[in-house]
Scaffold this motif. Sequence first.
Motif, PDB file in Angstrom:
ATOM      1  N   CYS A  23       0.841  -1.195   0.000  1.00 35.26           N
ATOM      2  CA  CYS A  23       0.000   0.000   0.000  1.00 35.26           C
ATOM      3  C   CYS A  23       0.883   1.256   0.000  1.00 35.26           C
ATOM      4  O   CYS A  23       0.585   2.232  -0.683  1.00 35.26           O
ATOM      5  CB  CYS A  23      -0.887  -0.047   1.238  1.00 35.26           C
ATOM      6  SG  CYS A  23      -2.385   0.880   1.071  1.00 35.26           S
ATOM      7  N   PHE A  24       1.985   1.208   0.745  1.00 37.58           N
ATOM      8  CA  PHE A  24       2.899   2.341   0.808  1.00 37.58           C
ATOM      9  C   PHE A  24       3.550   2.600  -0.551  1.00 37.58           C
ATOM     10  O   PHE A  24       3.605   3.740  -1.007  1.00 37.58           O
ATOM     11  CB  PHE A  24       3.976   2.092   1.877  1.00 37.58           C
ATOM     12  CG  PHE A  24       4.957   3.216   2.008  1.00 37.58           C
ATOM     13  CD1 PHE A  24       4.651   4.332   2.763  1.00 37.58           C
ATOM     14  CD2 PHE A  24       6.180   3.165   1.371  1.00 37.58           C
ATOM     15  CE1 PHE A  24       5.556   5.383   2.893  1.00 37.58           C
ATOM     16  CE2 PHE A  24       7.090   4.201   1.487  1.00 37.58           C
ATOM     17  CZ  PHE A  24       6.771   5.314   2.251  1.00 37.58           C
ATOM     18  N   GLU A  25       4.051   1.551  -1.204  1.00 34.60           N
ATOM     19  CA  GLU A  25       4.690   1.715  -2.515  1.00 34.60           C
ATOM     20  C   GLU A  25       3.704   2.279  -3.531  1.00 34.60           C
ATOM     21  O   GLU A  25       4.041   3.165  -4.310  1.00 34.60           O
ATOM     22  CB  GLU A  25       5.241   0.380  -3.014  1.00 34.60           C
ATOM     23  CG  GLU A  25       6.422  -0.120  -2.231  1.00 34.60           C
ATOM     24  CD  GLU A  25       6.761  -1.575  -2.515  1.00 34.60           C
ATOM     25  OE1 GLU A  25       7.937  -1.933  -2.354  1.00 34.60           O
ATOM     26  OE2 GLU A  25       5.858  -2.356  -2.892  1.00 34.60           O
ATOM     27  N   HIS A  26       2.481   1.747  -3.523  1.00 33.67           N
ATOM     28  CA  HIS A  26       1.445   2.239  -4.431  1.00 33.67           C
ATOM     29  C   HIS A  26       1.163   3.722  -4.178  1.00 33.67           C
ATOM     30  O   HIS A  26       1.140   4.531  -5.111  1.00 33.67           O
ATOM     31  CB  HIS A  26       0.160   1.426  -4.264  1.00 33.67           C
ATOM     32  CG  HIS A  26      -1.029   2.044  -4.919  1.00 33.67           C
ATOM     33  ND1 HIS A  26      -1.206   2.068  -6.286  1.00 33.67           N
ATOM     34  CD2 HIS A  26      -2.090   2.711  -4.387  1.00 33.67           C
ATOM     35  CE1 HIS A  26      -2.321   2.711  -6.576  1.00 33.67           C
ATOM     36  NE2 HIS A  26      -2.881   3.113  -5.439  1.00 33.67           N
ATOM     37  N   ALA A  27       0.981   4.081  -2.911  1.00 35.58           N
ATOM     38  CA  ALA A  27       0.673   5.474  -2.572  1.00 35.58           C
ATOM     39  C   ALA A  27       1.834   6.398  -2.942  1.00 35.58           C
ATOM     40  O   ALA A  27       1.612   7.520  -3.416  1.00 35.58           O
ATOM     41  CB  ALA A  27       0.346   5.583  -1.086  1.00 35.58           C
ATOM     42  N   LEU A  28       3.055   5.935  -2.771  1.00 34.32           N
ATOM     43  CA  LEU A  28       4.227   6.731  -3.135  1.00 34.32           C
ATOM     44  C   LEU A  28       4.272   6.952  -4.647  1.00 34.32           C
ATOM     45  O   LEU A  28       4.556   8.059  -5.111  1.00 34.32           O
ATOM     46  CB  LEU A  28       5.492   6.030  -2.649  1.00 34.32           C
ATOM     47  CG  LEU A  28       6.771   6.852  -2.611  1.00 34.32           C
ATOM     48  CD1 LEU A  28       6.645   8.050  -1.688  1.00 34.32           C
ATOM     49  CD2 LEU A  28       7.934   5.972  -2.171  1.00 34.32           C
ATOM     50  N   ASN A  29       3.979   5.914  -5.420  1.00 37.44           N
ATOM     51  CA  ASN A  29       3.924   6.052  -6.877  1.00 37.44           C
ATOM     52  C   ASN A  29       2.854   7.061  -7.291  1.00 37.44           C
ATOM     53  O   ASN A  29       3.112   7.960  -8.094  1.00 37.44           O
ATOM     54  CB  ASN A  29       3.634   4.707  -7.540  1.00 37.44           C
ATOM     55  CG  ASN A  29       4.815   3.765  -7.528  1.00 37.44           C
ATOM     56  OD1 ASN A  29       5.964   4.164  -7.401  1.00 37.44           O
ATOM     57  ND2 ASN A  29       4.526   2.477  -7.658  1.00 37.44           N
ATOM     58  N   VAL A  30       1.663   6.924  -6.733  1.00 40.95           N
ATOM     59  CA  VAL A  30       0.560   7.839  -7.051  1.00 40.95           C
ATOM     60  C   VAL A  30       0.931   9.265  -6.659  1.00 40.95           C
ATOM     61  O   VAL A  30       0.722  10.210  -7.427  1.00 40.95           O
ATOM     62  CB  VAL A  30      -0.747   7.397  -6.351  1.00 40.95           C
ATOM     63  CG1 VAL A  30      -1.838   8.461  -6.493  1.00 40.95           C
ATOM     64  CG2 VAL A  30      -1.221   6.055  -6.907  1.00 40.95           C
ATOM     65  N   SER A  31       1.507   9.405  -5.497  1.00 37.60           N
ATOM     66  CA  SER A  31       1.900  10.714  -4.995  1.00 37.60           C
ATOM     67  C   SER A  31       2.912  11.389  -5.914  1.00 37.60           C
ATOM     68  O   SER A  31       2.756  12.569  -6.265  1.00 37.60           O
ATOM     69  CB  SER A  31       2.492  10.544  -3.588  1.00 37.60           C
ATOM     70  OG  SER A  31       3.055  11.732  -3.108  1.00 37.60           O
TER      71      SER A  31
END
Length: 169
Positions: free
Chosen positions: A46-54
Amino acid sequence: MVRLKGLKFRLRAGCLKEYKNCIEDLLINETVQMMKHFRHHHQTTCFEHALNVSYYSYLICKNMGLDYVAAARGGLLHDLFLYDWRVTELERGKHAFRHPDIALENAERIFTLNEIEQDIIKKHMWPLTIIPPMYYESLIVCIVDKYCATLEIVNSSKLTPVIDKSVLF
């Protein structure tokens, strides 16, 4: 140079540093760090995904002259729901429809959010959320979220993180 399907961004010296400055207080927060413990799309946490989106949202909004700080921050917090959605049963509704509200509640407990950041988190699942985003930044995060999720699902074995996380930590 970062490519986002037809869009090209020339990364100025200091662009990554500026991005990090936008989200640094979020990155060091224990609750945000808990996102690393939940798998989201295939092997992506979830963190990696959110970092990519961010990060993609930051680049697009900066390029368009929009509120790139809100996009970076809202993008990082948009999936702050903190449970394994594959096994957790929610009392009211399904994960896809409910997690934006849960993420917003969690984020508001920890951080002071502006209206754009709130809208980003609450509306990132549009059209499932029915009410469309109110701000361009929210719409951009919504679209980038779907783009990143698609890449994470389709190319899970080939996907590399958008940014080298070691630079951020």
